[in-house]
Scaffold this active site. Structure first.
Site, PDB file in Angstrom:
ATOM      1  N   SER A  55       0.631  -1.173  -0.131  1.00 21.13           N
ATOM      2  CA  SER A  55       0.013  -0.024  -0.052  1.00 21.13           C
ATOM      3  C   SER A  55       1.032   1.164  -0.110  1.00 21.13           C
ATOM      4  O   SER A  55       1.842   1.416  -1.008  1.00 21.13           O
ATOM      5  CB  SER A  55      -0.969  -0.015   1.213  1.00 21.13           C
ATOM      6  OG  SER A  55      -2.017   0.868   1.081  1.00 21.13           O
ATOM      7  N   GLU A  85      -1.755  -2.676  -8.099  1.00 17.59           N
ATOM      8  CA  GLU A  85      -2.801  -3.151  -7.422  1.00 17.59           C
ATOM      9  C   GLU A  85      -3.338  -1.589  -6.832  1.00 17.59           C
ATOM     10  O   GLU A  85      -2.635  -0.740  -6.670  1.00 17.59           O
ATOM     11  CB  GLU A  85      -2.592  -4.366  -6.327  1.00 17.59           C
ATOM     12  CG  GLU A  85      -1.621  -3.720  -5.321  1.00 17.59           C
ATOM     13  CD  GLU A  85      -2.188  -2.999  -4.075  1.00 17.59           C
ATOM     14  OE1 GLU A  85      -3.120  -3.360  -3.761  1.00 17.59           O
ATOM     15  OE2 GLU A  85      -1.163  -2.245  -3.355  1.00 17.59           O
ATOM     16  N   HIS A 130      -4.645  -5.708  -1.636  1.00 19.22           N
ATOM     17  CA  HIS A 130      -5.459  -5.467  -0.587  1.00 19.22           C
ATOM     18  C   HIS A 130      -6.749  -6.525  -0.379  1.00 19.22           C
ATOM     19  O   HIS A 130      -7.558  -6.170   0.136  1.00 19.22           O
ATOM     20  CB  HIS A 130      -5.951  -4.002  -0.621  1.00 19.22           C
ATOM     21  CG  HIS A 130      -5.068  -2.858  -0.499  1.00 19.22           C
ATOM     22  ND1 HIS A 130      -4.170  -2.567  -1.124  1.00 19.22           N
ATOM     23  CD2 HIS A 130      -5.101  -2.071   0.400  1.00 19.22           C
ATOM     24  CE1 HIS A 130      -3.510  -1.573  -1.026  1.00 19.22           C
ATOM     25  NE2 HIS A 130      -3.935  -1.069   0.249  1.00 19.22           N
TER      26      HIS A 130
END
Length: 310
Positions: A118, A215, A280
């Site tokens: 992230s 992502e 995620h």
């Protein structure tokens, strides 16, 4: 900036001391405690960084001040007794502190695994470009998925301790968005963070020759379009060898997200694999960054030419 293929860090061994830092958002203390217990169950000796449990005095979306978060990471990386550094969570804040790090000191220290995803994409990129070290796009140890999903934990554990056992990734969900095979050194992570890096002084110049991992979470299709279009317009995607797409959790119906991915990436003329099971989602593979690999988008496999850790 460094040149050449990044250096792979040593694998972990039972008894190793490891550090858990919070370079971005604040933590849920109970989750951090549970994550530390998991690491102890792996026969590691985990220590939480001094400011890992803190929250910024006025900006509640940050864990501690920028200077404190940077100091925690710096001290953990430069401590020779620490054999790996784990991010406790993502969130936001890494780009606020990355330029406060002493990169001469970080380059001088022995390489070690850096694990996170992230917002930690900013640090993965920085360690690749400024320090020449490969890292692991893997789960946050105080994150919900790491704490609840056995497969997520086990894949990270094997990558750290026995990387030769996970040289080929073949998630059952993987399928070709654009069929074909490609070879390159892996890079990437969270799409939004890669887009925000553009134009910063120490940023990677582009993905040419690489296998790009992408992502994201909580971004509606038009925002995914915007970030991909920015990468396209700047030429950052010129010459990319292939693309591996992970999860797009809370980004809307996947059919709508897929339409954007086809529209923006399908014309690059390179293999693209989708739904590769990292990011995620409810279960997440650990993806080595800075390691040469071969993508077979048609078969849905990614094979690393060397173990992620030495």
């Amino acid at each position: 900036m460094t040149s050449g293929e990044p250096v792979r860090p040593p694998r972990l061994r039972p008894g190793d001391r490891v550090a858990v830092v919070a370079p971005s958002g604040p933590l849920v203390p109970e989750r951090l405690d549970r994550g530390l217990d998991v690491l102890r169950g792996w026969d590691l000796d985990p220590v939480a960084a001094p400011h890992a449990r803190d929250t910024h005095a006025t900006l509640g979306y940050l864990a501690a001040s920028d200077e404190e978060r940077a100091r925690d990471l710096q001290e953990a990386w430069c401590d020779p007794s620490v054999k790996a550094v784990f991010a406790a969570r993502g969130g936001y804040g890494a780009q606020r502190m990355v330029d406060l790090l002493d990169w001469d000191a970080l380059r001088a220290a022995a390489p070690k695994p850096l694990v996170g995803f992230s917002d930690v994409t900013v640090l993965h990129e920085a360690f690749a470009v400024r320090a020449g070290v490969s890292t692991l796009h893997g789960p946050a140890v105080a994150g919900e998925v790491f704490l609840k999903d056995d497969a997520t934990r086990e894949h990270l554990r094997r990558t750290l301790f026995a990387p030769e056992t996970v040289r080929t990734l073949a998630p059952p969900s993987a399928r070709p968005l654009v069929p074909g095979r490609a070879r390159g050194v892996t890079l990437g992570g969270c799409l939004a963070m890669l887009a925000t890096e553009l134009g910063t002084p120490q940023a990677r110049h582009g993905a040419a020759g690489g296998l790009l991992l992408l992502e994201d979470v909580g971004e509606s299709p038009y925002r995914i379009d915007r970030a991909l279009t920015q990468l396209l317009r700047t030429g950052w995607l010129d010459g990319v060898a292939g693309i591996v797409l992970g999860s797009w959790a809370r980004c809307g119906p996947y059919e709508r997200v897929r339409e954007v991915l086809v529209d923006r990436l399908g014309g690059l003329g390179v293999p693209v694999a989708e739904e590769f099971g990292f990011g995620h989602g409810d279960s997440a593979l650990t993806m080595p960054l800075g390691v040469p690999a071969e993508l077979d988008a048609t078969a849905g496999t990614l094979t690393f030419e060397a173990p992620a850790t030495r």
